[in-house]
Design a protein around this motif. Structure first.
Motif, PDB file in Angstrom:
ATOM      1  N   ASP A   4       0.828  -1.210   0.000  1.00  0.00           N
ATOM      2  CA  ASP A   4       0.000   0.000   0.000  1.00  0.00           C
ATOM      3  C   ASP A   4       0.863   1.262   0.000  1.00  0.00           C
ATOM      4  OD1 ASP A   4      -2.637   1.315   0.209  1.00  0.00           O
ATOM      5  OD2 ASP A   4      -1.856   1.964   2.160  1.00  0.00           O
ATOM      6  N   ASN A   5       1.939   1.262   0.775  1.00  0.00           N
ATOM      7  CA  ASN A   5       2.834   2.426   0.803  1.00  0.00           C
ATOM      8  C   ASN A   5       3.457   2.690  -0.559  1.00  0.00           C
ATOM      9  OD1 ASN A   5       2.352   2.949   3.496  1.00  0.00           O
ATOM     10  ND2 ASN A   5       4.165   1.865   4.213  1.00  0.00           N
ATOM     11  N   ILE A   7       2.303   1.733  -3.515  1.00  0.00           N
ATOM     12  CA  ILE A   7       1.257   2.171  -4.442  1.00  0.00           C
ATOM     13  C   ILE A   7       1.014   3.672  -4.250  1.00  0.00           C
ATOM     14  CG2 ILE A   7      -1.209   2.013  -4.988  1.00  0.00           C
ATOM     15  CD1 ILE A   7      -0.974  -1.019  -4.269  1.00  0.00           C
ATOM     16  N   ARG A   8       0.924   4.121  -3.016  1.00  0.00           N
ATOM     17  CA  ARG A   8       0.699   5.539  -2.734  1.00  0.00           C
ATOM     18  C   ARG A   8       1.863   6.401  -3.213  1.00  0.00           C
ATOM     19  NH1 ARG A   8      -3.740   6.463  -0.648  1.00  0.00           N
ATOM     20  NH2 ARG A   8      -4.920   4.946   0.527  1.00  0.00           N
ATOM     21  N   LEU A  15      -4.553   7.625  -7.709  1.00  0.00           N
ATOM     22  CA  LEU A  15      -5.374   6.812  -6.817  1.00  0.00           C
ATOM     23  C   LEU A  15      -6.813   7.287  -6.887  1.00  0.00           C
ATOM     24  CD1 LEU A  15      -3.046   6.581  -3.708  1.00  0.00           C
ATOM     25  CD2 LEU A  15      -3.454   4.830  -5.436  1.00  0.00           C
ATOM     26  N   THR A  51       5.993  -1.286  -7.676  1.00  0.00           N
ATOM     27  CA  THR A  51       4.660  -1.423  -8.262  1.00  0.00           C
ATOM     28  C   THR A  51       4.587  -0.983  -9.723  1.00  0.00           C
ATOM     29  OG1 THR A  51       4.020   0.679  -7.253  1.00  0.00           O
ATOM     30  CG2 THR A  51       3.467  -1.326  -6.041  1.00  0.00           C
ATOM     31  N   SER A  87      -6.778  -3.298 -11.477  1.00  0.00           N
ATOM     32  CA  SER A  87      -6.557  -2.709 -10.163  1.00  0.00           C
ATOM     33  C   SER A  87      -7.756  -1.851  -9.796  1.00  0.00           C
ATOM     34  CB  SER A  87      -5.289  -1.856 -10.143  1.00  0.00           C
ATOM     35  OG  SER A  87      -5.234  -1.119  -8.938  1.00  0.00           O
ATOM     36  N   LEU A  89      -7.642   0.166  -7.249  1.00  0.00           N
ATOM     37  CA  LEU A  89      -7.125   1.316  -6.516  1.00  0.00           C
ATOM     38  C   LEU A  89      -6.640   2.453  -7.401  1.00  0.00           C
ATOM     39  CD1 LEU A  89      -4.853  -0.679  -4.034  1.00  0.00           C
ATOM     40  CD2 LEU A  89      -7.107   0.283  -3.541  1.00  0.00           C
TER      41      LEU A  89
END
Length: 158
Positions: A4-5, A7-8, A15, A51, A87, A89
């Motif tokens: 998650d980190n 991806i952010r 996002l 990612t 995805s 997200l």
């Protein structure tokens, strides 16, 4: 949490909740630096792709083929989901999937033959391997004659 980190960090403005834009300036700077080296004949590799943002960006910039390599299976699984637009997200637009390949592997046991790539990026990895010298030698062997290696790392060796 780690996935998650990343991806952010890599896809903040893409996002669905548009919650962060913290690292976008970094990506824009990197893309501006590499633009002169990505051409229609370029086979590009991002070592430690996480990612996959740069792998997808290489194709958007016109690379012939773009490869991502990471030793995290969860990162590569995410890349492959995004590659086929599955995805939930991220709204990042992905170019034709036939031009991107993601591989779960360790660059120090390079799965690629020597002289495979015109361009290799390695961002925030050199300080994470046991032997930076081995990493550089492996990437050098993977480059074609005249190829470009981009090393970026904020690590302070002191």
């Amino acid at each position: 949490v780690l996935l998650d980190n990343y991806i952010r960090c890599q896809y903040g403005p893409f996002l669905k909740d548009n919650s962060t834009n913290l690292y976008e300036g970094f990506y824009q700077l990197i893309l501006a630096e590499i633009a002169p080296y990505i051409h229609s004949y370029t086979n590009a590799l991002d070592v430690g792709c996480a990612t996959g943002r740069l792998v997808f960006e290489f194709v958007k910039m016109g690379a012939h083929k773009s490869f991502g390599l990471d030793n995290s299976k969860s990162f590569i699984d995410f890349c492959n989901l995004l590659r086929v637009n599955k995805s939930e997200l991220v709204t990042f637009e992905v170019s034709p999937t036939s031009k991107t390949t993601f591989l779960h592997a360790d660059i120090l046991q390079s799965p690629y033959p020597d002289n495979s790539f015109d361009f290799i990026s390695c961002i925030n990895i050199i300080d994470r391997v046991v032997s930076p010298k081995d990493l550089i030698e492996t990437m050098h062997a993977s480059l074609k004659v005249g190829g470009i290696l981009l090393l970026v790392d904020p690590y302070d060796w002191e």
